[in-house]
Design a protein around this motif. Sequence first.
Motif, short mmCIF file in Angstrom:
data_model
loop_
_atom_site.label_atom_id
_atom_site.label_comp_id
_atom_site.label_asym_id
_atom_site.label_seq_id
_atom_site.Cartn_x
_atom_site.Cartn_y
_atom_site.Cartn_z
N ASN A 5 0.81 -1.22 0.00
CA ASN A 5 0.00 0.00 0.00
C ASN A 5 0.84 1.27 0.00
OD1 ASN A 5 -2.90 -1.06 1.13
ND2 ASN A 5 -1.22 -2.21 2.06
N HIS A 6 0.28 2.33 -0.59
CA HIS A 6 0.78 3.69 -0.37
C HIS A 6 -0.45 4.59 -0.39
CE1 HIS A 6 3.46 7.32 -1.73
NE2 HIS A 6 3.06 7.40 -0.46
N TRP A 7 -0.96 4.86 0.81
CA TRP A 7 -2.23 5.57 0.92
C TRP A 7 -2.07 7.08 0.73
CZ3 TRP A 7 -4.79 2.86 5.79
CH2 TRP A 7 -5.03 1.52 5.48
N SER A 8 -3.21 7.75 0.54
CA SER A 8 -3.22 9.20 0.26
C SER A 8 -2.53 10.00 1.36
CB SER A 8 -4.66 9.68 0.15
OG SER A 8 -5.30 9.02 -0.91
N SER A 9 -1.85 11.05 0.94
CA SER A 9 -1.05 11.85 1.89
C SER A 9 -1.95 12.77 2.72
CB SER A 9 -0.02 12.68 1.13
OG SER A 9 -0.60 13.89 0.70
N ARG A 10 -1.29 13.41 3.69
CA ARG A 10 -1.99 14.34 4.60
C ARG A 10 -1.82 15.78 4.15
NH1 ARG A 10 -0.66 12.59 10.73
NH2 ARG A 10 -1.88 10.66 10.76
N ARG A 11 -1.37 15.98 2.92
CA ARG A 11 -0.95 17.32 2.49
C ARG A 11 -2.02 18.40 2.74
NH1 ARG A 11 1.00 15.99 -2.31
NH2 ARG A 11 2.86 15.17 -1.32
N GLU A 12 -3.29 18.07 2.48
CA GLU A 12 -4.34 19.09 2.68
C GLU A 12 -4.88 19.10 4.11
OE1 GLU A 12 -5.44 16.81 -0.23
OE2 GLU A 12 -3.89 17.90 -1.33
N GLY A 13 -4.19 18.43 5.01
CA GLY A 13 -4.63 18.39 6.41
C GLY A 13 -5.00 16.98 6.82
N VAL A 14 -4.72 16.64 8.07
CA VAL A 14 -4.93 15.27 8.56
C VAL A 14 -6.42 14.92 8.53
CG1 VAL A 14 -4.60 13.66 10.48
CG2 VAL A 14 -2.90 15.44 10.05
N ARG A 15 -7.24 15.79 9.13
CA ARG A 15 -8.69 15.52 9.20
C ARG A 15 -9.34 15.57 7.82
NH1 ARG A 15 -9.22 18.66 14.10
NH2 ARG A 15 -9.29 17.25 15.88
N GLU A 16 -8.89 16.55 7.03
CA GLU A 16 -9.49 16.76 5.70
C GLU A 16 -9.26 15.57 4.77
OE1 GLU A 16 -8.74 20.74 7.50
OE2 GLU A 16 -7.70 18.83 7.46
N THR A 17 -8.19 14.83 5.01
CA THR A 17 -7.83 13.73 4.09
C THR A 17 -8.07 12.35 4.69
OG1 THR A 17 -5.56 13.87 4.91
CG2 THR A 17 -6.05 15.10 2.89
N GLU A 18 -8.52 12.32 5.94
CA GLU A 18 -8.67 11.02 6.63
C GLU A 18 -9.59 10.07 5.86
OE1 GLU A 18 -9.43 9.38 11.13
OE2 GLU A 18 -10.97 10.69 10.28
N PHE A 19 -10.67 10.62 5.26
CA PHE A 19 -11.64 9.77 4.56
C PHE A 19 -10.98 8.97 3.44
CE2 PHE A 19 -11.58 13.40 1.73
CZ PHE A 19 -11.90 12.89 0.46
#
Length: 316
Positions: A162-176
């Motif tokens: 796996n290489h999951w989506s980064s947190r670049r736009e914010g941890v909470r904003e990208t958690e989904f």
Amino acid sequence: MNNNIDAYTIAFYNIENLFDIKKDPLTKDKDFLPTSQKRWTLKRYQNKLMKLGTVIPQIGNEDNQIAPIIIGLAEVENQNVLSDLVNSKNLKEENYKFIHFDSPDERGIDVALLYKPDIFKVTHSETFSVYLQNEKGEQDYTRDILLVQGELNNDPINIIVNHWSSRREGVRETEFKRIASAKVVNSVIKKVKNENLKAKIIVMGDFNDNPNCNSMLLLENESGLFNPFKTVWSRDNGSLSHNFQWNLFDQILFSTNFFDTSNSKLVFSDAKVFNSKFLTQLDGKYKGQPFRTFVGKKYKGGYSDHFPVFIELKPS
């Protein structure tokens, strides 16, 4: 043939943008060209291959007799760079083969698996997509999830990279996005277990989340996986550093039957971050952190912005 090997190392390594120097018309690889601000030249590319080729065989405990037999990789551009890597001077004699599929990620970075074919016999491989949408309702493309099935020490095992989506736009904003990836992995595991209830499963990757995050707990709880990196992670130990805090985004989880000494030919014995001194910044304010290839656009000539992680399995 493998009876004299007392431990197998299985590793994962985010190798920080292993790009070749050619323009790919289908992806956003303009940062990694000789003409870009990063000046990604043949010399720099070859230096990166040489550096990675030095690290990979050493991953594991000091008393290991052989290089890792399986290594999941993140941030590889294509088959060419993998071919250049396994044939590079420091890696050539390890005789690694690789499995790679192009994924729809916009930057053109994929996951891959290196393996020693005389020890791990691959029987099947395929990828699974994670469907994401952005706020406009358009599809947001990310890395596919790679499943590789094979036999190790005459024991069938399933490896999910796996290489999951980064947190670049914010941890909470990208958690989904990372929760969506966890759900895909859980569905892959379900599919594998439908074929064999006692399947041995290893899930590895750069999850862009720490061991205590919701996405990782979802993997653990729904698929009955054990995460040894929960106790490896500490204030002073992680696989990458952000704002002088250690994160452990790189982890390897596995099914609990790797603890079964009576029925398993492979038994879990160790899990660590491979953070040997040569992989770190030796001085300055970032001392002890991973010695990176780039910091922003500034070329440092190091290995990667992540340390590799590994688990050790012992034949029983």
